[in-house]
Design a protein around this motif. Structure first.
Motif, short mmCIF file in Angstrom:
data_model
loop_
_atom_site.label_atom_id
_atom_site.label_comp_id
_atom_site.label_asym_id
_atom_site.label_seq_id
_atom_site.Cartn_x
_atom_site.Cartn_y
_atom_site.Cartn_z
N ASP A 1 0.83 -1.21 0.00
CA ASP A 1 0.00 0.00 0.00
C ASP A 1 0.86 1.26 0.00
OD1 ASP A 1 -2.33 -1.48 0.00
OD2 ASP A 1 -2.61 -1.35 2.17
N ARG A 2 1.93 1.25 0.79
CA ARG A 2 2.82 2.41 0.86
C ARG A 2 3.47 2.70 -0.49
NH1 ARG A 2 7.94 2.02 1.08
NH2 ARG A 2 7.94 -0.04 2.06
N VAL A 3 3.96 1.65 -1.16
CA VAL A 3 4.60 1.83 -2.46
C VAL A 3 3.61 2.34 -3.49
CG1 VAL A 3 5.70 0.60 -4.38
CG2 VAL A 3 6.47 0.20 -2.04
N VAL A 4 2.41 1.77 -3.52
CA VAL A 4 1.40 2.20 -4.48
C VAL A 4 1.00 3.65 -4.20
CG1 VAL A 4 -0.96 1.82 -5.30
CG2 VAL A 4 0.58 -0.12 -4.98
N ALA A 5 0.84 4.00 -2.93
CA ALA A 5 0.50 5.38 -2.58
C ALA A 5 1.62 6.33 -2.99
CB ALA A 5 0.23 5.50 -1.08
N ASP A 6 2.87 5.94 -2.77
CA ASP A 6 4.01 6.78 -3.18
C ASP A 6 4.01 6.99 -4.69
OD1 ASP A 6 4.86 6.95 -0.55
OD2 ASP A 6 6.50 5.50 -0.78
N LEU A 7 3.72 5.94 -5.44
CA LEU A 7 3.67 6.06 -6.90
C LEU A 7 2.55 7.02 -7.31
CD1 LEU A 7 4.22 2.33 -7.89
CD2 LEU A 7 5.82 4.21 -8.27
N ALA A 8 1.41 6.93 -6.64
CA ALA A 8 0.29 7.81 -6.96
C ALA A 8 0.65 9.26 -6.66
CB ALA A 8 -0.96 7.40 -6.18
N VAL A 9 1.28 9.49 -5.52
CA VAL A 9 1.67 10.85 -5.14
C VAL A 9 2.67 11.42 -6.16
CG1 VAL A 9 2.94 12.20 -3.41
CG2 VAL A 9 1.17 10.60 -2.69
N LYS A 10 3.52 10.56 -6.69
CA LYS A 10 4.50 10.99 -7.69
C LYS A 10 3.88 11.17 -9.07
CE LYS A 10 8.42 8.84 -5.39
NZ LYS A 10 9.38 7.72 -5.41
N GLY A 11 2.58 10.87 -9.18
CA GLY A 11 1.88 11.08 -10.45
C GLY A 11 2.04 9.95 -11.45
N ARG A 12 2.46 8.77 -10.98
CA ARG A 12 2.60 7.64 -11.91
C ARG A 12 1.23 7.17 -12.35
NH1 ARG A 12 6.91 9.52 -11.01
NH2 ARG A 12 8.88 8.44 -10.88
N LYS A 13 1.15 6.72 -13.59
CA LYS A 13 -0.12 6.27 -14.17
C LYS A 13 -0.64 5.02 -13.46
CE LYS A 13 1.00 7.81 -18.83
NZ LYS A 13 1.19 7.37 -20.21
N THR A 14 -1.94 4.81 -13.61
CA THR A 14 -2.58 3.61 -13.07
C THR A 14 -1.90 2.36 -13.60
OG1 THR A 14 -4.67 4.78 -12.96
CG2 THR A 14 -4.77 2.39 -12.89
N SER A 15 -1.57 2.35 -14.89
CA SER A 15 -0.94 1.16 -15.48
C SER A 15 0.41 0.88 -14.84
CB SER A 15 -0.79 1.34 -16.99
OG SER A 15 0.00 2.47 -17.29
N THR A 16 1.15 1.90 -14.48
CA THR A 16 2.44 1.71 -13.83
C THR A 16 2.24 1.11 -12.44
OG1 THR A 16 3.41 3.55 -15.03
CG2 THR A 16 4.53 2.87 -13.00
N ARG A 17 1.27 1.64 -11.71
CA ARG A 17 1.00 1.11 -10.37
C ARG A 17 0.56 -0.35 -10.46
NH1 ARG A 17 -1.68 6.34 -9.98
NH2 ARG A 17 -3.69 5.33 -9.74
N ARG A 18 -0.25 -0.67 -11.45
CA ARG A 18 -0.68 -2.07 -11.64
C ARG A 18 0.51 -2.96 -11.96
NH1 ARG A 18 -5.65 -0.24 -14.30
NH2 ARG A 18 -7.26 -0.54 -12.73
N GLU A 19 1.45 -2.46 -12.75
CA GLU A 19 2.64 -3.25 -13.09
C GLU A 19 3.45 -3.59 -11.83
OE1 GLU A 19 4.69 -0.87 -15.96
OE2 GLU A 19 3.52 -1.68 -17.63
N TYR A 20 3.60 -2.64 -10.93
CA TYR A 20 4.33 -2.90 -9.68
C TYR A 20 3.63 -3.99 -8.87
CZ TYR A 20 7.81 0.86 -9.79
OH TYR A 20 8.89 1.64 -10.09
N VAL A 21 2.31 -3.89 -8.74
CA VAL A 21 1.56 -4.89 -7.99
C VAL A 21 1.64 -6.24 -8.68
CG1 VAL A 21 -0.75 -5.56 -7.19
CG2 VAL A 21 0.03 -3.19 -6.93
#
Length: 113
Positions: free
Chosen positions: A30-50
């Motif tokens: 959750d922390r990593v995904v939230a950090d990516l969101a705060v940094k403005g990373r796209k949904t697709s990028t966040r999904r790739e990390y997960v």
């Protein structure tokens, strides 16, 4: 998961998590995904990390679980919360609000005690 194509993403994911894969907890994801969101990373990028983390855990469970348990005393469990996996990387995720702290969650559920 193809190692050649995904090794860079896997390295970035493990670095962002800050701990070995077998020690990762849902809060870390959750922390990593939230950090990516705060940094403005796209949904697709966040999904790739997960997804890369889910793939890594599936591989470790299938091929390395006994060795990990013997060496570290840890039973391997995938830290990705399946119920929330798609929600916390979607476009409707709060981009600037991190997930609640464990204390906040405990306080919220105090009424059930």
């Amino acid at each position: 998961m193809t190692v050649v194509n995904d090794i860079g993403l896997l390295e970035r994911t493990i670095t962002a998590l800050g701990r070995p894969a077998w020690e990762v907890m849902p809060e870390d994801v959750d922390r990593v995904v939230a950090d990516l969101a705060v940094k403005g990373r796209k949904t697709s990028t966040r999904r790739e990390y997960v997804q890369i983390l889910k793939d890594l855990h599936r591989f470790l469970q299938a091929r390395k679980a006994p060795e990990i348990e013997a060496a570290f005393g840890v039973r391997l469990v995938c830290p990705v919360d399946e119920f929330h996996a798609s929600r916390h990387v979607g476009d409707d995720s709060p981009a600037l609000v991190p997930p609640p702290t464990p204390e906040r969650v405990a306080k919220f559920f105090d009424f059930m005690k």
